[in-house]
Scaffold this motif. Sequence first.
Motif, mmCIF file in Angstrom:
data_model
loop_
_atom_site.group_PDB
_atom_site.id
_atom_site.type_symbol
_atom_site.label_atom_id
_atom_site.label_comp_id
_atom_site.label_asym_id
_atom_site.label_seq_id
_atom_site.Cartn_x
_atom_site.Cartn_y
_atom_site.Cartn_z
ATOM 1 N N SER A 480 5.128 12.913 -16.642
ATOM 2 C CA SER A 480 5.127 14.257 -16.062
ATOM 3 C C SER A 480 4.702 14.254 -14.603
ATOM 4 C CB SER A 480 4.193 15.164 -16.875
ATOM 5 O OG SER A 480 2.874 14.622 -16.894
ATOM 6 N N GLU A 481 4.011 13.175 -14.152
ATOM 7 C CA GLU A 481 3.487 13.186 -12.789
ATOM 8 C C GLU A 481 3.992 12.041 -11.918
ATOM 9 O OE1 GLU A 481 -0.775 13.492 -13.073
ATOM 10 O OE2 GLU A 481 -0.635 15.660 -13.271
ATOM 11 N N ASP A 482 4.661 11.062 -12.479
ATOM 12 C CA ASP A 482 5.190 9.988 -11.644
ATOM 13 C C ASP A 482 6.411 9.368 -12.310
ATOM 14 O OD1 ASP A 482 4.287 8.183 -13.630
ATOM 15 O OD2 ASP A 482 2.355 7.993 -12.652
ATOM 16 N N SER A 483 7.186 8.669 -11.504
ATOM 17 C CA SER A 483 8.358 7.951 -12.003
ATOM 18 C C SER A 483 8.545 6.714 -11.148
ATOM 19 C CB SER A 483 9.606 8.827 -11.949
ATOM 20 O OG SER A 483 9.898 9.207 -10.620
ATOM 21 N N LEU A 484 9.101 5.669 -11.783
ATOM 22 C CA LEU A 484 9.264 4.407 -11.070
ATOM 23 C C LEU A 484 10.448 3.651 -11.654
ATOM 24 C CD1 LEU A 484 8.207 2.294 -9.025
ATOM 25 C CD2 LEU A 484 6.769 1.386 -10.869
ATOM 26 N N ALA A 485 11.341 3.194 -10.789
ATOM 27 C CA ALA A 485 12.459 2.348 -11.182
ATOM 28 C C ALA A 485 12.319 1.022 -10.453
ATOM 29 C CB ALA A 485 13.782 3.013 -10.843
ATOM 30 N N ARG A 486 12.459 -0.082 -11.208
ATOM 31 C CA ARG A 486 12.265 -1.401 -10.611
ATOM 32 C C ARG A 486 13.387 -2.349 -11.010
ATOM 33 N NH1 ARG A 486 7.633 -2.845 -8.168
ATOM 34 N NH2 ARG A 486 5.779 -1.541 -8.405
ATOM 35 N N PHE A 487 13.656 -3.286 -10.111
ATOM 36 C CA PHE A 487 14.556 -4.405 -10.392
ATOM 37 C C PHE A 487 13.842 -5.682 -9.970
ATOM 38 C CE2 PHE A 487 17.456 -7.593 -8.679
ATOM 39 C CZ PHE A 487 18.265 -7.829 -9.783
ATOM 40 N N ASN A 488 13.954 -6.740 -10.780
ATOM 41 C CA ASN A 488 13.295 -7.996 -10.433
ATOM 42 C C ASN A 488 14.198 -9.175 -10.735
ATOM 43 O OD1 ASN A 488 12.437 -9.301 -13.209
ATOM 44 N ND2 ASN A 488 11.943 -7.118 -13.368
ATOM 45 N N GLY A 508 9.902 4.827 -6.305
ATOM 46 C CA GLY A 508 9.028 5.627 -7.146
ATOM 47 C C GLY A 508 8.568 6.888 -6.468
ATOM 48 N N THR A 509 8.200 7.857 -7.284
ATOM 49 C CA THR A 509 7.641 9.113 -6.787
ATOM 50 C C THR A 509 6.366 9.426 -7.548
ATOM 51 O OG1 THR A 509 8.896 10.455 -8.374
ATOM 52 C CG2 THR A 509 9.918 10.013 -6.232
ATOM 53 N N VAL A 510 5.435 10.058 -6.867
ATOM 54 C CA VAL A 510 4.190 10.517 -7.486
ATOM 55 C C VAL A 510 4.012 11.983 -7.116
ATOM 56 C CG1 VAL A 510 1.696 10.248 -7.626
ATOM 57 C CG2 VAL A 510 3.158 8.225 -7.353
ATOM 58 N N GLU A 511 3.875 12.814 -8.136
ATOM 59 C CA GLU A 511 3.710 14.253 -7.916
ATOM 60 C C GLU A 511 2.536 14.747 -8.760
ATOM 61 O OE1 GLU A 511 7.435 15.975 -8.942
ATOM 62 O OE2 GLU A 511 8.511 15.106 -7.240
ATOM 63 N N LEU A 512 1.327 14.442 -8.302
ATOM 64 C CA LEU A 512 0.134 14.842 -9.028
ATOM 65 C C LEU A 512 -0.116 16.330 -8.826
ATOM 66 C CD1 LEU A 512 -2.223 11.840 -8.179
ATOM 67 C CD2 LEU A 512 -0.837 12.172 -10.227
ATOM 68 N N ASP A 547 8.109 5.047 3.226
ATOM 69 C CA ASP A 547 7.275 6.015 2.521
ATOM 70 C C ASP A 547 7.487 7.410 3.102
ATOM 71 O OD1 ASP A 547 5.406 4.087 0.887
ATOM 72 O OD2 ASP A 547 5.464 3.299 2.923
ATOM 73 N N ASN A 548 7.409 8.369 2.186
ATOM 74 C CA ASN A 548 7.515 9.767 2.603
ATOM 75 C C ASN A 548 6.397 10.553 1.934
ATOM 76 O OD1 ASN A 548 8.316 12.243 3.578
ATOM 77 N ND2 ASN A 548 10.077 12.452 2.200
ATOM 78 N N ILE A 549 5.471 11.040 2.740
ATOM 79 C CA ILE A 549 4.382 11.874 2.240
ATOM 80 C C ILE A 549 4.708 13.315 2.613
ATOM 81 C CG2 ILE A 549 1.908 12.302 2.269
ATOM 82 C CD1 ILE A 549 1.503 9.467 3.298
ATOM 83 N N LYS A 550 4.829 14.128 1.610
ATOM 84 C CA LYS A 550 5.210 15.518 1.883
ATOM 85 C C LYS A 550 4.277 16.462 1.150
ATOM 86 C CE LYS A 550 8.761 15.214 -1.724
ATOM 87 N NZ LYS A 550 10.197 15.396 -2.027
ATOM 88 N N GLU A 551 4.290 17.691 1.595
ATOM 89 C CA GLU A 551 3.410 18.701 1.012
ATOM 90 C C GLU A 551 3.809 18.956 -0.427
ATOM 91 O OE1 GLU A 551 1.601 23.097 2.192
ATOM 92 O OE2 GLU A 551 3.368 22.277 3.202
ATOM 93 N N ASN A 552 2.815 19.061 -1.298
ATOM 94 C CA ASN A 552 3.059 19.325 -2.716
ATOM 95 C C ASN A 552 3.824 20.628 -2.878
ATOM 96 O OD1 ASN A 552 2.811 19.960 -5.522
ATOM 97 N ND2 ASN A 552 0.993 18.642 -5.608
ATOM 98 N N SER A 553 4.893 20.562 -3.661
ATOM 99 C CA SER A 553 5.727 21.756 -3.862
ATOM 100 C C SER A 553 4.987 22.848 -4.597
ATOM 101 C CB SER A 553 6.990 21.368 -4.638
ATOM 102 O OG SER A 553 6.650 20.770 -5.879
ATOM 103 N N ASP A 554 3.852 22.502 -5.262
ATOM 104 C CA ASP A 554 3.094 23.511 -5.993
ATOM 105 C C ASP A 554 2.025 24.174 -5.130
ATOM 106 O OD1 ASP A 554 4.483 23.116 -8.305
ATOM 107 O OD2 ASP A 554 3.091 21.616 -9.090
ATOM 108 N N THR A 555 1.935 23.745 -3.851
ATOM 109 C CA THR A 555 0.866 24.266 -3.003
ATOM 110 C C THR A 555 0.953 25.788 -2.895
ATOM 111 O OG1 THR A 555 0.781 22.248 -1.699
ATOM 112 C CG2 THR A 555 -0.129 24.220 -0.703
ATOM 113 N N GLY A 556 -0.147 26.413 -3.216
ATOM 114 C CA GLY A 556 -0.243 27.870 -3.097
ATOM 115 C C GLY A 556 0.286 28.628 -4.270
ATOM 116 N N THR A 557 0.757 27.939 -5.302
ATOM 117 C CA THR A 557 1.311 28.636 -6.467
ATOM 118 C C THR A 557 0.821 27.981 -7.737
ATOM 119 O OG1 THR A 557 3.271 27.239 -6.547
ATOM 120 C CG2 THR A 557 3.415 29.221 -5.207
#
Length: 779
Positions: A480-488, A508-512, A547-557
Amino acid sequence: MAFKTVNEATKSTFKSLTFVIAVGFASLTLTSEFNMAHAQATAVYSRIDVAGNARIASDTIRSIAGIASGDRVTPGQVNAATQNLNKSGLFESVDVRPEGGRLVIEVVEHPTINLIRVEGNKKIKDDVLLELLQSKSRRAFSPILAEADAKTIAEAYSVTGRLAATVSPKIIRRSDNRVDLVFEVKEGKITEIGRITIIGNRIFSDRRLKRVLATKQAGLLKSVVKGDTYIEDRLAVDKQQLRQFYLKRGYIDFQVQSTTAEFAKQRNSFQVTYTIQEGQPFEFGEVTIISLESDIDAEEYQKLNSIKSGSTYIATQIDSVLERIDHQAALAGKNFVHATPRITRNNADRTLDIEISIVRGQRRFVERIDIEGNSTTLDRVIRGKFDTVEGDPFNQREVRQATNRVRKTGFFKSVDVQTREGSSPEQVILDVNLEEQSTGTLGFGITASTDSGLGVAINIQERNFLGRGQSVGASINASSEDSLARFNFVEPAFLGRDLRFGLNMGFGTVELSDTPYDTATANFSPSISFPISKHGRLRLFANFSSDNIKENSDTGTGNDDPGEASIVMQNDFGKTSTGILGASYSIDKRNSIIEPTSGYNFSVTQQFAGFTGDRTYSRTTMNAKYFKALFNEEVILTAEVEGGIIISSDPATLITERFMLGGASLRGFEQQGVGPRDTTVDQSLGGNQYYAIRTEASFPIGLPEEYGIHAGIFLDIGSLWGLDFNGGFDDTGSVRASVGLTLYWETPIGPLRFDFASPFKKEDYDDTETFRFSVATRF
């Protein structure tokens, strides 16, 4: 008086003569009758005719019968011919009869198999069972072969623990002398291990020894446990594992005296009993190295002896010393030299003195290496495990080592290496016989933890890609809060040497929900590693990330509103790229990778960012873990220390570059719950330096071993500090600490862990956590 006497003699002579004549006449009569009967019982047939055959040649049938035209044949031979034809298994019925001057052999051939089916099977698929059968479509049906196939199917079920499985072959008649062959299967129930009893153990408890066994006693969730199924072949594995367990602890006289399995029909389960004799533990006594060759100085090899007098006797340690001596001798050009141990037993003080002799053996060379059975794996992959090549001096110990290296690949079900004389007594041929096994896996699992909640994991892995010995895999993890796809990708023998080349890519993405930022990262990381000592390894790597650090989409709601971002994070938002060069050194001296009870492992990693990309910093991390067993391995102590430091040339490190502490790394505190914090918005800021010390003692709690439940007590200490920002935040690096209790439950669906913690040293603004759990499953 005299006349009377003569008359009586004449009468007597006449009687005798009459008896002889009668006997002779009777003999003549019997002989004539016998000859007449014999003449009537035998016959000579001008020809032998065969009727009823369609597929089998007439000459073949005559040959099986064993009668040729022109032979004198008795009724017994006719009967024998009938039996020979029946025993051949080629015919449903056979009739051998004389007709006039000829012998007629009339047969009814077995029908042709139209198709083969297996019915009633659910646990083993059709294609698996059909592959085992000797009977084949479009071939003649054989009742003997069908019965053997039925037995083979039953044995396949027996291997899976279904000893009550029954298989019945049936035929369904079709036109044109064809039949359908059907195997009707009644699978029955799995036969479980109802009880495991160990007799004769005085030092190690039943609970400890049962952890060694591959066979498990049925317990909780027994319907999905595979180890508690009775499989006879497992008992032999258990005997070997018990022996290895005791030998590694110095019990050189250990024996498994008997292994019995008694079936309780009313419970449909077995009671397995192991009767053992432990003996006494022995230690190393005096260890010496001598040379029996005038041109070899033993003093040059003394430094290769790593065995300490008084330490527990472990045979593999002697093998290690012998290997080093052989290797050193080969490097010095001393071919055909090998080290041989002589062991002197001292029962009084329970020690073993070891005298290692350096001797020159017979001149023999490797003529060639023949490899068979590798239908998938390339020859070069197998040959790469041998240090010996054609033309090298033959060394039996090197051959054994190579055999073990081939086994450890996991590519083969069986590995057998034999030697035989070559074209001359001085030449040796190595025969490598292999049996391939599946090396691909497809996994689906569920993950759950206090930090990331419920998630799923999918992975696919091939450990022997195209038979080249390479590993290729991909995985997807999502919660529910992160996802990760890997190849090795891994090439374990890069450039044909002991160099391990690796390539990792991921996104991967992390959306805490409780942080004011989300992250998205894509990375590409090649690496190469190689051994630099027996237990040590060096890994060199590069990592390129975006890397991309962006404002949480839930901010303020919403209810999980993380609020406005801290002033420390204001400059962190946006896209960055980082190029890293690094090195990692690791050493592993644990006695077991899976279940260590002694030894340690250590690693240190150094990274430098800045040769490309936007970021410039140095990052150093270290981890060390020590294991110690107490009370005959009933209690296992572990102590782990880790730490790290970041030194940045940029104005400040990013939130994603700094260390975080809490959760699994410091129990008793939430993830990111420790360290510098902006209390105005209640947000963790991370730090550039940290350390954590985790100590734990795990022990049984009295429940049966088959339940898989044990407990532990722990003490965790740590701190996080070092913030590149002067904003009045608490950055003193105060110590945090907690104690607690852990429950471990080894279940068939994965290991469950429950931590109950009580922080006793903390700051008012820390986010504490008194309970956490985690589970990782694979199907």
